[in-house]
Design an enzyme around this catalytic site. Structure first.
Site, PDB file in Angstrom:
ATOM      1  N   ASN A   1      -9.409   0.771  -2.021  1.00 36.63           N
ATOM      2  CA  ASN A   1      -8.364   0.441  -2.602  1.00 36.63           C
ATOM      3  C   ASN A   1      -7.152   1.405  -2.385  1.00 36.63           C
ATOM      4  O   ASN A   1      -7.250   2.090  -1.789  1.00 36.63           O
ATOM      5  CB  ASN A   1      -8.522   0.748  -4.305  1.00 36.63           C
ATOM      6  N   CYS A   2      -5.977   0.897  -2.661  1.00 34.45           N
ATOM      7  CA  CYS A   2      -4.819   1.820  -2.010  1.00 34.45           C
ATOM      8  C   CYS A   2      -3.662   1.284  -2.910  1.00 34.45           C
ATOM      9  O   CYS A   2      -2.528   2.030  -2.906  1.00 34.45           O
ATOM     10  CB  CYS A   2      -4.390   1.541  -0.817  1.00 34.45           C
ATOM     11  N   VAL A   3      -3.432   0.153  -3.755  1.00 31.98           N
ATOM     12  CA  VAL A   3      -2.352  -0.038  -4.520  1.00 31.98           C
ATOM     13  C   VAL A   3      -1.772   1.246  -5.543  1.00 31.98           C
ATOM     14  O   VAL A   3      -2.549   2.086  -6.144  1.00 31.98           O
ATOM     15  CB  VAL A   3      -2.449  -1.257  -5.392  1.00 31.98           C
TER      16      VAL A   3
ATOM     17  N   GLU B   1       0.697  -1.007  -0.137  1.00 31.06           N
ATOM     18  CA  GLU B   1       0.044  -0.032   0.093  1.00 31.06           C
ATOM     19  C   GLU B   1       0.964   1.398  -0.079  1.00 31.06           C
ATOM     20  O   GLU B   1       1.838   1.326  -0.606  1.00 31.06           O
ATOM     21  CB  GLU B   1      -1.059  -0.150   1.205  1.00 31.06           C
TER      22      GLU B   1
END
Lengths: 428, 350
Positions: free
Chosen positions: A242-244, A114
């Site tokens: 989400n965070c990628v 992340e």
């Protein structure tokens, strides 16, 4: 339809016997916070909590989400509807905001982790989260559960913790109350004005694990573009899953404080008419991209929009959704401004986007996410620093004695495509 | 005021007052202090910068001995440890422009000393060196000397003081085609709404990212006899041998892997995985064929639908990987494939 946002400034956070706000100090009963975050979720085996304050030599890594504590004190529904509250329509009445603090969820979900937040040093310049008092939850889950379950467990723990802290503001007199009025635009008689009619197209990433977004608890992969009140967004109707590649993913905090909505609300009736907000998604298949862009553009035509602001989320694949939507809006005569970040290579010499259209002739750049930054060691790390080498934007060997040489994309929200920050890339 | 900053000036034989075309074969030499246009430069620099020496080289000599000449000039300049190097201006003189560009590029890259030169936009030196060198825009002829000298000395002074330059339009240099991060006074959201209002009113506005024009590759005609050709597999979906031996990055890949599949009939979750950070890896890791279809291609090979499968596949991660980098990968991979007589390639992306 009116929503009042009562802002309660928080300038310090202390552990205490009871969770309450005294002046500008938020006291937190640590044990109760941990229990409420966990709330009997059997997937969670342990939660630790820490506080990271602006200016401290602290690095938080890997970060999944950032959430602002809010509480609904009047009007229908509760905060984060469909996830930690019911599904009644939010966006009217009164909501209190604990301003200046957040809940940060940390803990590994997938191999390519992340984002990160530095509370001081050069990295702090790139993200507003470095200027918040962050209550950081490091969440451990059962061995062997699926990544989807893992993601959900972290997401809900963060929302519950933020809702719990928000409760402390329920009976506090806010320092400032902002009033947001949404006019009923579809009424028979439109207001007599020749101000341009401006709509907002709010693209939400919806590509699978760690690339998903939730609207009233519903995964927006299945969404057909729809209308939403700007004030519903302020009440947490849109939640991040989400965070990628953390630089350009909208955290829940970004949604709650969407700067485009704030800008359009502030100028509504002054130099524009804010006629509506359309949420749309960004799926992975061409058919979905075509369906969603067609439908979103149709809604803008129904609103009679003269112009549109179009915000993107993510990069690469979503460039196609954004360009397709932008191109169709312009074809229908709806003048459009698109916000995007750039992936122009470490040297800034490459083309920045995976897809383009000559119709995207008014673009706001929020920065080159590939540009390298050097982040000196911090005195304390919350989480696990070793993941940096696997993180999107990091690489093998990028961590030397605590110093990180990585791409800007590792920093949470650094190139946020709602235009949350002031960064931009220019041609030299 | 602190100590004087030092500049070195590079000129060709003509501006260096050695002679005309008949002296164009002169090898690099050095003279103390400013020469020719250097006198004007020194005047404009005032007291803060001193041109301590002028390096002169004939245009033909430089053009015909590019590497040696650049080395020799570099060696001379290095000895002076200047704070900045200025070259030219070369106006529209092609050989001179190339020499100024090469000197500046070498100084910037090898010595890390800031450089400024000046050229007419159509000088071939611009196309070759604009990416690495600050090139002030000049007129085509020496009629533009004073303007050029003014701009060049102003930028040289800034660079010698280690100040950063403003945008090309403000400072008078030619855009290098580089995107660089900087901070604006307003948020992106505020800039977007302001830009939209100008666009709606028909007023002038400046887009912050002019759309690039992509290369379009015309497709080749279809392969006629698939059953005779060697087929290769390439993926940008990050399928690598388990453990990612080459450590291909999950985003902004700086490399690709070339992996032997000569003896391999099938991939498995034990043998392969994805290194890609841009999509949900669950399904690719469960069955890597979903991204790299070795199973189907082996079946086709068995059935005789294709001649044979090339014994290697290439994998990278197309997640935020720059177009320029992808082009480099493609050049190298294509060289392999052409050499080995591969007739068709199946590229799977994600």
């Amino acid at each position: 339809m009116v929503l009042e946002l009562g802002r309660i400034p928080i300038e310090a956070i202390e552990w205490g016997a009871k969770t309450l706000i005294e002046g500008t100090v938020l006291h937190i009963n640590r044990q109760e916070l941990l229990e409420r975050a966990r709330q009997g979720d059997s997937r969670i085996t342990g939660v630790q909590v820490d506080i990271a304050r602006p200016g401290e030599s602290v690095r938080i890594i890997p970060v999944k989400d950032v959430v602002e504590p809010r509480v609904k004190v009047q009007g229908k529904g509760g905060i984060f509807p469909g996830l930690v509250s019911g599904v009644e329509t939010v966006g009217t009445g009164r909501t209190h905001v604990l301003q200046g603090c957040s809940v940060v969820t940390a803990g590994q979900v997938v191999g390519f982790q992340e984002g990160m937040i530095d509370m001081t040093g050069p990295g702090a310049r790139y993200t507003s989260f470095s200027r918040l008092l962050n209550v950081v939850l490091v969440v451990d889950v059962q061995e062997g559960i699926s990544r989807h379950d893992h993601e959900e467990a972290l997401r809900l723990a963060g929302l519950r913790a933020a809702a719990y802290l928000g409760e402390a503001g329920r009976h506090v007199d806010p320092a400032r109350v902002e009033r947001f009025e949404v006019r009923r635009l579809l009424e028979a008689k439109p207001p007599a004005t020749d101000l341009p009619r401006v709509a907002y197209v709010y693209m939400l990433l919806s590509q699978g694990l760690l690339h998903d977004t939730y609207l009233y608890g519903r995964d927006v992969k299945m969404l057909l573009p729809t209308l939403i009140l700007p004030t519903e967004v302020m009440d947490g109707a849109i939640v991040s899953g989400n965070c990628v590649s953390a630089c350009d993913k909208n955290t829940t905090y970004h949604h709650q404080n969407n700067p485009i909505i704030q800008e359009l609300m502030a100028r509504d009736g002054i130099d524009l008419q804010y006629v509506g907000t359309v949420v749309t998604n960004a799926n992975v298949t061409l058919r979905d991209k075509m369906r969603s862009s067609e439908y979103a553009v149709k809604l803008l035509e129904m609103l009679g929009a003269d112009g549109a602001v179009l915000s993107k989320e993510g990069f690469g694949n979503p460039d196609a959704d954004a360009m397709m939507t932008c191109s169709k809006l312009e074809e229908r005569g709806i003048r459009t401004v698109l916000l995007t970040d750039e992936f122009a290579g470490i040297d800034g010499a490459s083309q920045s986007l995976a897809d383009t259209t000559p119709r995207a002739d008014a673009v706001v750049s929020v920065g080159n996410a590939n540009e390298q930054i050097i982040l000196p060691p911090m005195g304390k790390v919350i989480g696990d620093i070793r993941v940096i080498e696997k993180m999107a934007g990091g690489q093998s060997g990028c961590l030397v004695e605590g110093e990180i040489r990585a791409e800007l994309q590792v920093v949470m929200g650094a190139t946020n495509e709602l235009g949350f920050e002031t960064l931009y890339a220019r041609g030299e | 005021m602190g100590k004087k900053l030092k500049a070195i000036h590079y000129l060709n034989q003509f501006f260096g007052q050695i002679g005309g075309e008949d002296k164009a074969d002169v090898e690099p030499l050095v003279k103390a202090g400013p020469i020719g246009p250097g006198v004007l430069f020194q005047e404009l620099f005032g007291g803060e910068v001193e041109i301590t020496a002028t390096v002169i080289c004939g245009d033909n000599y430089f053009g015909e001995h590019m590497d040696d000449a650049a080395e020799a000039v570099l060696a001379i300049i290095e000895g002076y440890r200047p704070d900045v190097v200025v070259a030219g201006p070369a106006f529209n003189a092609g050989r001179y422009g190339m020499a100024c560009g090469a000197v500046c590029a070498a100084v910037a890259k090898r010595l890390g000393i800031p450089v400024v030169t000046g050229m007419f936009p159509e000088n071939p030196g611009v196309e070759s060196y604009r990416k690495d060198v600050t090139i002030v825009e000049t007129k085509a002829t020496t009629a533009g000397m004073r303007d050029a000298a003014q701009l060049m000395t102003r930028l040289a002074l800034k660079l010698a003081r280690k100040e950063s330059l403003g945008a090309p339009g403000e400072e008078g240099y030619l855009p290098r085609g580089i995107r660089r991060n900087t901070f604006a006074s307003e948020t992106g959201a505020a800039r977007a709404v302001a830009m939209l209002l100008r666009k709606l009113k028909g007023e002038d506005y400046v887009t912050e990212y002019p759309m690039p024009v992509f290369d379009r590759v015309a497709p080749l005609p279809p392969v006629e006899r698939m059953y005779e050709i060697t087929l290769a597999l390439i993926t940008s979906g990050g399928i690598v041998p388990k453990g990612n031996p080459d450590r291909v990055e999950s985003s902004s890949a700086t490399k690709y892997g070339k992996y032997n599949i000569g003896g391999l009939k099938r991939l498995s979750p034990e043998s392969h995985e994805t290194a890609h950070g841009g999509y949900d890896p669950t399904y690719a890791n469960e069955d890597p064929h979903r991204v790299l279809p070795l199973d189907v291609v082996r079946d086709l090979e068995q059935e005789g639908a294709i001649g044979k499968l090339y014994p290697y596949y290439y994998a990278t991660v197309g997640n935020g990987t720059s177009v320029a980098r992808a082009r480099e990968f493609a050049r190298e991979i294509a060289k392999d494939l052409v050499r080995d007589g591969v007739g068709a390639v199946l590229i799977s992306s994600t």
